[in-house]
Scaffold this active site. Sequence first.
Site, PDB file in Angstrom:
ATOM      1  N   ASP A  58       0.809  -1.131  -0.167  1.00  0.00           N
ATOM      2  CA  ASP A  58       0.361  -0.012  -0.012  1.00  0.00           C
ATOM      3  C   ASP A  58       1.089   1.017  -0.069  1.00  0.00           C
ATOM      4  OD1 ASP A  58      -3.436   0.861   0.066  1.00  0.00           O
ATOM      5  OD2 ASP A  58      -1.552   2.054   1.715  1.00  0.00           O
ATOM      6  N   PHE A 164       6.542 -16.731 -48.281  1.00  0.00           N
ATOM      7  CA  PHE A 164       7.086 -17.695 -47.381  1.00  0.00           C
ATOM      8  C   PHE A 164       6.762 -19.401 -48.121  1.00  0.00           C
ATOM      9  CE2 PHE A 164       5.876 -20.833 -43.832  1.00  0.00           C
ATOM     10  CZ  PHE A 164       7.185 -20.354 -43.291  1.00  0.00           C
ATOM     11  N   GLN A 224      10.059 -13.946 -39.183  1.00  0.00           N
ATOM     12  CA  GLN A 224      11.702 -13.934 -38.381  1.00  0.00           C
ATOM     13  C   GLN A 224      12.850 -13.883 -39.374  1.00  0.00           C
ATOM     14  OE1 GLN A 224       9.083 -17.285 -39.593  1.00  0.00           O
ATOM     15  NE2 GLN A 224      10.504 -19.103 -38.451  1.00  0.00           N
ATOM     16  N   ASN A 250       2.284 -14.594 -35.662  1.00  0.00           N
ATOM     17  CA  ASN A 250       2.647 -14.724 -36.902  1.00  0.00           C
ATOM     18  C   ASN A 250      -0.052 -14.323 -37.362  1.00  0.00           C
ATOM     19  OD1 ASN A 250       2.156 -14.600 -39.706  1.00  0.00           O
ATOM     20  ND2 ASN A 250       3.325 -16.505 -40.226  1.00  0.00           N
ATOM     21  N   HIS A 252      -2.349 -15.149 -39.041  1.00  0.00           N
ATOM     22  CA  HIS A 252      -3.074 -15.448 -40.456  1.00  0.00           C
ATOM     23  C   HIS A 252      -4.597 -14.622 -40.999  1.00  0.00           C
ATOM     24  CE1 HIS A 252       0.212 -18.416 -38.995  1.00  0.00           C
ATOM     25  NE2 HIS A 252      -0.409 -18.926 -38.148  1.00  0.00           N
TER      26      HIS A 252
HETATM   27  O1  LIG Z   1       6.442 -16.752 -40.766  1.00  0.00           O
HETATM   28  C1  LIG Z   1       6.496 -17.826 -41.394  1.00  0.00           C
HETATM   29  N1  LIG Z   1       6.927 -18.089 -40.445  1.00  0.00           N
HETATM   30  C2  LIG Z   1       7.085 -19.010 -40.181  1.00  0.00           C
HETATM   31  O2  LIG Z   1       7.649 -20.552 -39.004  1.00  0.00           O
HETATM   32  C3  LIG Z   1       6.177 -20.095 -40.008  1.00  0.00           C
HETATM   33  N2  LIG Z   1       5.256 -21.172 -40.506  1.00  0.00           N
HETATM   34  C4  LIG Z   1       4.544 -21.097 -40.960  1.00  0.00           C
HETATM   35  O3  LIG Z   1       2.958 -21.798 -41.524  1.00  0.00           O
HETATM   36  N3  LIG Z   1       3.457 -20.026 -41.729  1.00  0.00           N
HETATM   37  C5  LIG Z   1       4.733 -19.679 -41.747  1.00  0.00           C
HETATM   38  N4  LIG Z   1       5.594 -17.998 -41.794  1.00  0.00           N
END
Ligand SMILES: O=c1[nH]c(=O)c2[nH]c(=O)[nH]c2[nH]1
Length: 303
Positions: A58, A164, A224, A250, A252
């Site tokens: 406090d 990718f 990455q 990520n 999607h």
């Molecule tokens: O940029 C990405 N890195 C991943 O390691 C990965 N794995 C995946 O299914 N999609 C993506 N996209």
Amino acid sequence: MAIVLGPNQYGKAQSHLVRVHRDTPRHEIRDLTVSSALRGDFTLSHVDGDQSDVLPTDTQKNTVFAFAREKGVGAIEDFALTLADHFIAQTPAADGARVEISEVPWQRIDIDGGGDGHDHAFVRSGIGTRTTVVNVDGRGADRRAHVVSGIQDVTLLKSTGSEFHGFLRDRYTTLQETDDRILATDLVARWRYDHTDVDWDAAYESVRALLLKQFAEIHSHALQQTLYGMGQAVLEKHPEVAEIKFSAPNKHHFLVDLAPFGLENPNEVFYAADRPFGLIEACVVRDDASDPGSAWHAVPGWV
Ligand SMILES: O=c1[nH]c(=O)c2[nH]c(=O)[nH]c2[nH]1
């Protein structure tokens, strides 16, 4: 066999402080969430129930609000350092303190589009939440201070410039290779400063701008690679930064199959899935980075 007390810390979490500077009719506001924790020898409190070593949580909370009035807030890094040193000074049993602050941006409401904005009416807007985690160990000549600052709640998306492909495949792989996809994330970045002789506000603005620029300009072959490029740019431009860590979902975006309706879908209509998401975490470091000491103590969610 003996049972003993292991590592421990205690403090007040998430005191939400709004500081209004009203010296002139044009007010300034700051919106901070502050958490403090003390560590050291608090065996008596845990084992014997004796609170003589304990500066109450406090009191820690009260100090945050009182210091905001007495000293002002300034850069969150300076405010956190001041609080950490004060708590250690007030608590003989403490050998370390951790103060975490996050700050959300407010902007003036621009009523007439003139750009100056209203004197005392604000709207929550701006890019990201600014964060810092300060750890101070010891006092006097033995004092060591560590500052890890960062940004979070930055939602980024690029509608092209991301590929990718070339990934490993096994019998469970169904993912299609792509040379044009949406790349989106909610970025969390934290960077460790090498020392505390830093213009905190200028460094924050510069790192933030650099992260956004790199996200936009890097032609991505994976999230990455984008994160690594962001980190590399920060370390190249900021010698005071020893390392930077990222945590990035990520987010999607799946191309919707419109063929059943006789429609093509040339990367225009996507289903934005919220779960599950890839989670990419990486640290980019100078190979001669200083010893982090307790800098990352109790910083959540890092590799
Ligand atoms: O940029 C990405 N890195 C991943 O390691 C990965 N794995 C995946 O299914 N999609 C993506 N996209």
